[in-house]
Design a protein around this motif. Sequence first.
Motif, mmCIF file in Angstrom:
data_model
loop_
_atom_site.group_PDB
_atom_site.id
_atom_site.type_symbol
_atom_site.label_atom_id
_atom_site.label_comp_id
_atom_site.label_asym_id
_atom_site.label_seq_id
_atom_site.Cartn_x
_atom_site.Cartn_y
_atom_site.Cartn_z
ATOM 1 N N TYR A 134 74.002 5.787 17.536
ATOM 2 C CA TYR A 134 73.588 4.383 17.593
ATOM 3 C C TYR A 134 72.626 4.157 18.762
ATOM 4 O O TYR A 134 71.680 3.380 18.656
ATOM 5 C CB TYR A 134 74.805 3.482 17.802
ATOM 6 N N GLU A 135 72.913 4.829 19.859
ATOM 7 C CA GLU A 135 72.121 4.615 21.080
ATOM 8 C C GLU A 135 70.654 4.991 20.906
ATOM 9 O O GLU A 135 69.806 4.557 21.701
ATOM 10 C CB GLU A 135 72.727 5.431 22.226
ATOM 11 N N TYR A 136 70.341 5.784 19.888
ATOM 12 C CA TYR A 136 68.963 6.219 19.671
ATOM 13 C C TYR A 136 68.314 5.555 18.456
ATOM 14 O O TYR A 136 67.254 5.991 17.996
ATOM 15 C CB TYR A 136 68.913 7.742 19.497
ATOM 16 N N ILE A 137 68.938 4.500 17.938
ATOM 17 C CA ILE A 137 68.377 3.826 16.771
ATOM 18 C C ILE A 137 66.965 3.310 17.047
ATOM 19 O O ILE A 137 66.078 3.387 16.189
ATOM 20 C CB ILE A 137 69.294 2.668 16.315
ATOM 21 N N ASN A 138 66.755 2.798 18.259
ATOM 22 C CA ASN A 138 65.414 2.278 18.564
ATOM 23 C C ASN A 138 64.362 3.378 18.463
ATOM 24 O O ASN A 138 63.227 3.136 18.039
ATOM 25 C CB ASN A 138 65.385 1.616 19.937
ATOM 26 N N GLY A 139 64.718 4.613 18.824
ATOM 27 C CA GLY A 139 63.787 5.725 18.702
ATOM 28 C C GLY A 139 63.501 6.072 17.252
ATOM 29 O O GLY A 139 62.367 6.423 16.902
ATOM 30 N N VAL A 140 64.518 5.967 16.392
ATOM 31 C CA VAL A 140 64.329 6.212 14.962
ATOM 32 C C VAL A 140 63.407 5.149 14.369
ATOM 33 O O VAL A 140 62.487 5.452 13.601
ATOM 34 C CB VAL A 140 65.689 6.221 14.228
ATOM 35 N N ILE A 141 63.644 3.909 14.738
ATOM 36 C CA ILE A 141 62.818 2.813 14.227
ATOM 37 C C ILE A 141 61.360 2.988 14.639
ATOM 38 O O ILE A 141 60.434 2.734 13.861
ATOM 39 C CB ILE A 141 63.369 1.462 14.734
ATOM 40 N N ASP A 142 61.150 3.447 15.843
ATOM 41 C CA ASP A 142 59.784 3.558 16.370
ATOM 42 C C ASP A 142 58.928 4.602 15.652
ATOM 43 O O ASP A 142 57.704 4.601 15.822
ATOM 44 C CB ASP A 142 59.822 3.871 17.872
ATOM 45 N N LEU A 149 54.674 -4.478 12.596
ATOM 46 C CA LEU A 149 55.653 -4.190 11.547
ATOM 47 C C LEU A 149 56.127 -2.744 11.659
ATOM 48 O O LEU A 149 55.594 -1.957 12.436
ATOM 49 C CB LEU A 149 55.061 -4.460 10.159
ATOM 50 N N PHE A 150 57.142 -2.432 10.869
ATOM 51 C CA PHE A 150 57.690 -1.081 10.809
ATOM 52 C C PHE A 150 57.639 -0.600 9.372
ATOM 53 O O PHE A 150 58.052 -1.307 8.457
ATOM 54 C CB PHE A 150 59.140 -1.051 11.304
ATOM 55 N N ARG A 151 57.148 0.611 9.158
ATOM 56 C CA ARG A 151 57.104 1.223 7.839
ATOM 57 C C ARG A 151 58.085 2.387 7.864
ATOM 58 O O ARG A 151 57.841 3.404 8.517
ATOM 59 C CB ARG A 151 55.684 1.706 7.540
ATOM 60 N N GLY A 185 80.169 12.230 11.581
ATOM 61 C CA GLY A 185 79.256 11.152 11.201
ATOM 62 C C GLY A 185 79.931 9.811 11.367
ATOM 63 O O GLY A 185 81.140 9.722 11.589
ATOM 64 N N GLY A 186 79.145 8.754 11.264
ATOM 65 C CA GLY A 186 79.679 7.412 11.406
ATOM 66 C C GLY A 186 80.377 6.919 10.155
ATOM 67 O O GLY A 186 80.285 7.533 9.085
ATOM 68 N N PRO A 187 81.075 5.772 10.248
ATOM 69 C CA PRO A 187 81.884 5.286 9.129
ATOM 70 C C PRO A 187 81.101 4.592 8.028
ATOM 71 O O PRO A 187 81.644 4.345 6.948
ATOM 72 C CB PRO A 187 82.832 4.293 9.804
ATOM 73 N N GLU A 188 79.803 4.291 8.292
ATOM 74 C CA GLU A 188 79.016 3.524 7.322
ATOM 75 C C GLU A 188 77.712 4.247 6.993
ATOM 76 O O GLU A 188 77.158 4.944 7.827
ATOM 77 C CB GLU A 188 78.672 2.146 7.888
ATOM 78 N N GLN A 189 77.242 4.040 5.772
ATOM 79 C CA GLN A 189 76.001 4.666 5.327
ATOM 80 C C GLN A 189 74.935 3.596 5.114
ATOM 81 O O GLN A 189 75.178 2.585 4.449
ATOM 82 C CB GLN A 189 76.247 5.433 4.033
ATOM 83 N N PHE A 190 73.766 3.829 5.702
ATOM 84 C CA PHE A 190 72.647 2.900 5.583
ATOM 85 C C PHE A 190 71.365 3.664 5.302
ATOM 86 O O PHE A 190 71.219 4.810 5.718
ATOM 87 C CB PHE A 190 72.405 2.139 6.901
ATOM 88 N N GLY A 191 70.398 2.992 4.661
ATOM 89 C CA GLY A 191 69.045 3.502 4.655
ATOM 90 C C GLY A 191 68.430 3.259 6.020
ATOM 91 O O GLY A 191 68.800 2.299 6.719
ATOM 92 N N ILE A 192 67.494 4.109 6.430
ATOM 93 C CA ILE A 192 66.853 3.919 7.734
ATOM 94 C C ILE A 192 66.180 2.548 7.794
ATOM 95 O O ILE A 192 66.244 1.854 8.822
ATOM 96 C CB ILE A 192 65.832 5.041 8.004
ATOM 97 N N ASP A 193 65.538 2.132 6.692
ATOM 98 C CA ASP A 193 64.906 0.808 6.662
ATOM 99 C C ASP A 193 65.937 -0.301 6.839
ATOM 100 O O ASP A 193 65.694 -1.297 7.544
ATOM 101 C CB ASP A 193 64.125 0.629 5.355
ATOM 102 N N GLU A 194 67.113 -0.123 6.242
ATOM 103 C CA GLU A 194 68.182 -1.118 6.350
ATOM 104 C C GLU A 194 68.721 -1.194 7.784
ATOM 105 O O GLU A 194 68.959 -2.288 8.316
ATOM 106 C CB GLU A 194 69.308 -0.762 5.377
ATOM 107 N N ILE A 195 68.919 -0.035 8.403
ATOM 108 C CA ILE A 195 69.368 -0.009 9.795
ATOM 109 C C ILE A 195 68.383 -0.762 10.674
ATOM 110 O O ILE A 195 68.768 -1.534 11.571
ATOM 111 C CB ILE A 195 69.509 1.440 10.298
ATOM 112 N N ALA A 196 67.089 -0.539 10.433
ATOM 113 C CA ALA A 196 66.057 -1.206 11.227
ATOM 114 C C ALA A 196 66.160 -2.719 11.107
ATOM 115 O O ALA A 196 66.074 -3.445 12.109
ATOM 116 C CB ALA A 196 64.683 -0.725 10.798
ATOM 117 N N ARG A 197 66.357 -3.208 9.898
ATOM 118 C CA ARG A 197 66.451 -4.662 9.704
ATOM 119 C C ARG A 197 67.657 -5.241 10.444
ATOM 120 O O ARG A 197 67.572 -6.305 11.057
ATOM 121 C CB ARG A 197 66.523 -4.986 8.205
ATOM 122 N N ILE A 198 68.778 -4.535 10.376
ATOM 123 C CA ILE A 198 69.984 -5.000 11.063
ATOM 124 C C ILE A 198 69.765 -5.005 12.581
ATOM 125 O O ILE A 198 70.091 -5.979 13.273
ATOM 126 C CB ILE A 198 71.189 -4.109 10.697
#
Length: 250
Positions: A134-142, A149-151, A185-198
């Motif tokens: 979770y701590e590196y989500i911002n790096g994934v989004i970038d 915007l983010f693609r 792994g974590g308890p929930e599954q998301f698309g990378i785009d979905e994680i970014a929106r959240i």
Amino acid sequence: MKIVVAGASGLIGTQLAADLRRSGHDVAAASLSLGVDTVTGKGLAAAMTGAEVVVDVTNAASFGDSSALAFFKASTKNLLAAAAEAGVRHYLALSVAGTPRLVESDYFRAKAVQENLILASNRPYTILRSTQFYEYINGVIDIGVEGNLFRLPPASMRPVAAREVAAFLAELAIGNPFGNIIEIGGPEQFGIDEIARIYLAANEDQRQVITDPSTSYFGVELSGDVLLPGVGARMASQTLSDWLYKSMAA
């Protein structure tokens, strides 16, 4: 028990060393900032003296070029040699879920080399592959930022809290070597785009996320479930929403 934590100043290493000390173990914290250089070998012999377990949570400074390969080759060879010299009974290393399927990326190719060096070493070992923190989500989004915007691709992942990975490593460190690769792994599954929106919504960031399967993930075009852990992986418990709430409160 004396346990060497290589990479003890990083996100996982700091928490792991603290967990092990709270459990009463003698922790030798090994990192460049503490005078131990796993790439040159400086300080390794002294750190390993009397150790029963080595936990390798070292990481390369760069994800985007060949320097990661040079780092993991040198660091892992030195750690394995020092562990053999000291008679260490368990070599435990942290890797990344999906590594064998992501070797088009310089970084993941380097992680595959690290894993293979451990497998070929004849040392009693356990390799733990983790999904993205979770701590590196911002790096994934970038990886997909384009101006305002983010693609991002819709590929699925199961992000996990670093503290739960550190806790699992502490559990594994005091046990017997598996002689195998296991996963968390974590308890929930998301698309990378979905994680970014959240994540962006939680941070009141109004930038738009566009779903684009062709966006590469650190140099790899994703398909299927390449980022997901396999059957039998340890599933952590902290949800993304809970982590966001606690991290923002902090």
